[in-house]
Design a protein around this motif. Structure first.
Motif, PDB file in Angstrom:
ATOM      1  N   LEU A  88      11.027   5.920  -1.149  1.00 16.50           N
ATOM      2  CA  LEU A  88      11.648   7.082  -0.504  1.00 16.50           C
ATOM      3  C   LEU A  88      12.466   6.655   0.702  1.00 16.50           C
TER       4      LEU A  88
ATOM      5  N   ASP B 206       0.799  -1.212   0.000  1.00 16.45           N
ATOM      6  CA  ASP B 206       0.000   0.000   0.000  1.00 16.45           C
ATOM      7  C   ASP B 206       0.832   1.262   0.000  1.00 16.45           C
ATOM      8  N   ILE B 207       2.099   1.137   0.355  1.00 21.71           N
ATOM      9  CA  ILE B 207       2.932   2.318   0.552  1.00 21.71           C
ATOM     10  C   ILE B 207       4.123   2.282  -0.386  1.00 21.71           C
TER      11      ILE B 207
ATOM     12  N   LEU C 280       6.297   5.367  -0.694  1.00 23.40           N
ATOM     13  CA  LEU C 280       6.998   5.661   0.559  1.00 23.40           C
ATOM     14  C   LEU C 280       8.133   4.683   0.786  1.00 23.40           C
ATOM     15  N   TYR C 281       7.945   3.438   0.376  1.00 25.05           N
ATOM     16  CA  TYR C 281       9.008   2.454   0.527  1.00 25.05           C
ATOM     17  C   TYR C 281      10.230   2.869  -0.275  1.00 25.05           C
TER      18      TYR C 281
ATOM     19  N   PHE D 130      -0.746   5.470  -2.824  1.00 28.39           N
ATOM     20  CA  PHE D 130       0.704   5.313  -2.795  1.00 28.39           C
ATOM     21  C   PHE D 130       1.145   4.062  -3.522  1.00 28.39           C
TER      22      PHE D 130
END
Lengths: 106, 166, 403
Positions: free
Chosen positions: C118, C111-112, C115-116, C172
């Motif tokens: 980054l 789901d992210i 972000l992972y 995301f």
């Protein structure tokens, strides 16, 4: 399937908090003291998230995550200002050993 | 079963690295062990279905705050190991005593809880969407105050680091 | 997670790592030949056809070189730094979708996803920092500090540019971002895919992300920390043999991973610019047309992805061959005082689009550009003259002697 009980997370959080607390008292390098403070903040974050996971309604669960976000923000601001203070003290005194700069004057 | 084993491994790594932070006399090694601790905590957060917070933990703590710590250590050349304490004062035994007291209090409290001990079914509470909705509606005022706090932090650190032109 | 899922996951990991590590020699060769072509020379052409075995020779040479260990402060950190530089780069590509089918979806479709990526690219600052510190050498330390300060400064710009892509797609998750670009172009043109870079916020965001890509991977024109003429080799000075090879590999794998993210978020991932699905739907009936439809459906997406990846890498090389290196304060100025406000403004205008529609957003863009020119003026860069020392006289050829 057995899951991890809430107590386990809280005990882990307690251990991390205690080690951070001992570190803050023992260490003489203010940067390492700061790192132990961050360790304590993270232990608190872990406790918040563990409680949030074991709540029953969604609103309470989300509140735990939101509070952890606020702790992130506070920790970041505190680190920025605190390290700035340490840099200024180092420029003035050439030593940042906490036991040596324990007097307010001079 | 696998979850318990995974938690056990991560908890051991977290405690050992936290102990290393406190015990180590080299600040750079303390910082690196703390990075390991934060990374392990991020993995524990993923286990707690807090995906967003876990990713932010790596980005903010392990990726930015600890880099800042390492910068200051390297710029001020504070990487030399700490010298031994010369005088034997009350600091260490008192620290251990207080630490033991805190640990006993917290662990004791952890076992008298009335909350359910089993985790609730995984909900959306950890996703960015739910956190974002809550952050911008119910917790809007604290979020704006957090913005003010961070701005104050930025201004403060710039003011502190400026060299006085005299 | 069943055993079958586990098996598919292992296969996806193998494909990802295999692709990243085996395309590496090709990238090294391409860099040297393309730079040579830009500089009107030939480049390595002796080993193998067109010099394709040159990277193999480089690898063998690096393998057999003597490993010089400095009498430095901290051996463990000195040995750890190349690994910390290589590992995050390799795992950062885990959420990038290579294609729509089971074997090519990302290794971890979480789901992210953004972000992972980054998070893993934030960890890239450690390898450089620790390498500079543990070499016990003031030039390495300066190079390491400068490089990691540059990396963390441009991470903010990168995050803002990616926030544009996330907001435009609404999630995301990288597969959702690619599928959001499968819409008709601008919502109306039916046969083209809506790559994010074809929209105004995507264009600005893509340009910002491109600049941040160059700075994150320490590539020209942001390569002052490893500039050979300024700092010897910067933070890599004390590394030889396989540890230097690890830094080298880490740099190229990071370039691949970050180009992969730009392709996914801004260039439509594995989507072709033309929407073939109505034509492919004709192949439902089976027969030759059906076989062709299935084959192209399986093979075209990864091909398009790799094409876009190599196009971005070629643009990296082009820029390296063309642009001058930025001085360090110019670099930090660009990152903090231009890219972050521009990213924030872009995000604000995208929010205007999401809430009110595209006409107010375009009006907003026009107002922003007009305001920029009003405030800053369309100035030509000022020329500064620096007085020369009396000893340093410009070269003037002597007049031809008569007689």
């Amino acid at each position: 399937m057995e899951t991890v009980p809430l107590n386990a997370y809280l005990v882990l959080s307690a251990f991390l908090f205690t080690m951070g607390a001992i570190g803050v008292v023992i260490k003489r390098n203010p940067i390492v003291m700061f790192m132990c403070i961050e360790l304590m903040l993270n232990a608190a974050n872990l406790a918040f998230l563990a409680f949030a996971r074991y709540q029953t309604d969604l609103l309470a669960q989300v509140s735990g995550h939101i509070f952890v976000l606020f702790v992130f923000g506070v920790a970041a601001a505190e680190v920025a200002v605190g390290l700035g203070i340490i840099v200024v003290i180092f420029r003035l005194r050439e030593s940042i050993d906490v036991d040596e700069v324990s007097l307010l004057r001079g | 079963m696998a979850e318990r084993a995974l938690f056990f491994i991560l908890a051991i790594v977290a405690i050992v690295s936290a102990g290393g932070v406190v015990v180590s006399r080299n600040p750079v090694r303390s910082a690196l062990l703390l990075v390991l601790n934060f990374f392990t905590l991020a993995l524990i957060y993923f286990m707690l279905s807090a995906q967003f917070i876990g990713a932010l933990q790596v980005i903010v703590y392990a990726g930015a705050i600890m880099v800042l710590f390492l910068f200051v250590i390297m710029l001020l050349n504070l990487g030399s190991p700490e010298a031994e304490l010369q005088e034997r004062d009350l600091k260490r035994p008192l620290a251990y005593l207080i630490g033991f007291g805190i640990l006993a209090t917290l662990v004791g409290q952890a076992f008298v809880l009335l909350l359910p001990m089993t985790p609730q079914p995984p909900s959306d509470a950890g996703t960015a969407k739910v956190i974002g909705q809550a952050l911008f509606t119910q917790w809007a005022y604290p979020m704006l105050l957090m913005g003010v706090l961070l701005t104050v932090g930025v201004i403060g650190s710039i003011l502190l680091a400026r060299r006085r032109v005299s | 997670m069943t055993l079958a899922d586990f098996g598919w996951a292992i296969a996806r990991i193998a494909i990802m790592l295999g692709f990243l590590l085996s395309v590496l020699p090709l990238l090294i060769w391409l860099e040297r030949r393309a730079l040579a072509w830009f500089q009107c020379r030939i480049g390595p052409n002796r080993l193998g056809p067109f010099g394709l075995l040159q990277p193999m020779a480089d690898a063998v040479k690096l393998f057999f070189k003597e490993e010089i260990v400095p009498a430095s402060a901290d051996r463990f950190i000195w040995a750890l730094a190349p690994a910390l530089s290589l590992f995050p780069a390799l795992v950062a590509a885990a959420t990038i979708p290579w294609g729509p089918n089971r074997l090519l979806t990302p290794v971890a479709d979480v789901d992210i996803g953004v972000l992972y990526f980054l998070a893993m690219s934030s960890l890239a600052a450690y390898g450089v920092l620790l390498a500079g510190w543990s070499s016990n050498n003031k030039y390495s330390l300066l190079g390491g500090l400068r490089s990691s300060a540059q990396v963390i400064s441009y991470e903010l710009g990168m995050g803002l540019a990616l926030a544009t892509a996330v907001l435009a797609a609404g999630s995301f998750r990288m597969t959702t971002i690619v599928e959001a670009q499968a819409q008709p172009l601008w919502g109306v043109v039916p046969f083209l895919h809506n790559w994010l870079i074809f929209t105004p916020w995507g264009l600005v965001g893509g340009a910002l992300f491109f600049v941040c890509m160059l700075a994150e991977t320490n590539r020209a024109p942001f390569d002052l920390p490893e500039a050979e003429s300024e700092l010897v080799a910067g933070y890599q000075t004390e590394y030889s043999s396989m540890k230097f090879a690890a830094f080298f590999m880490g740099e190229y794998v990071a370039i691949l991973a970050i180009c992969g993210v730009m392709t996914t978020c801004f260039l439509g991932g594995y989507l072709a610019p033309i929407n073939w699905s109505p034509i492919q739907a004709l192949g439902e009936g089976g027969g030759l047309w059906g076989v062709l439809a299935t084959l192209t459906g399986a093979l075209m997406p990864p091909l398009w992805f790799v094409l876009k990846l190599f196009g971005l890498f070629f643009s990296f090389l082009w820029i390296r061959a063309t642009l001058l290196r930025l001085r360090y304060d110019q670099l930090m100025n660009l990152g903090w005082r231009f890219l972050i406000p521009a990213g924030l403004l872009n995000l604000a205008l995208l929010t205007v689009y999401v809430i009110w529609g595209w006409i107010p957003a375009l009006i907003g863009y026009a107002v922003a550009i007009a305001a920029y020119f009003l405030v800053f003026g369309a100035r030509r860069p000022e020329r500064r003259t620096v007085a020369l020392l009396p000893e340093a006289q410009p070269y003037r050829p002597k007049e031809a002697q008569s007689g």
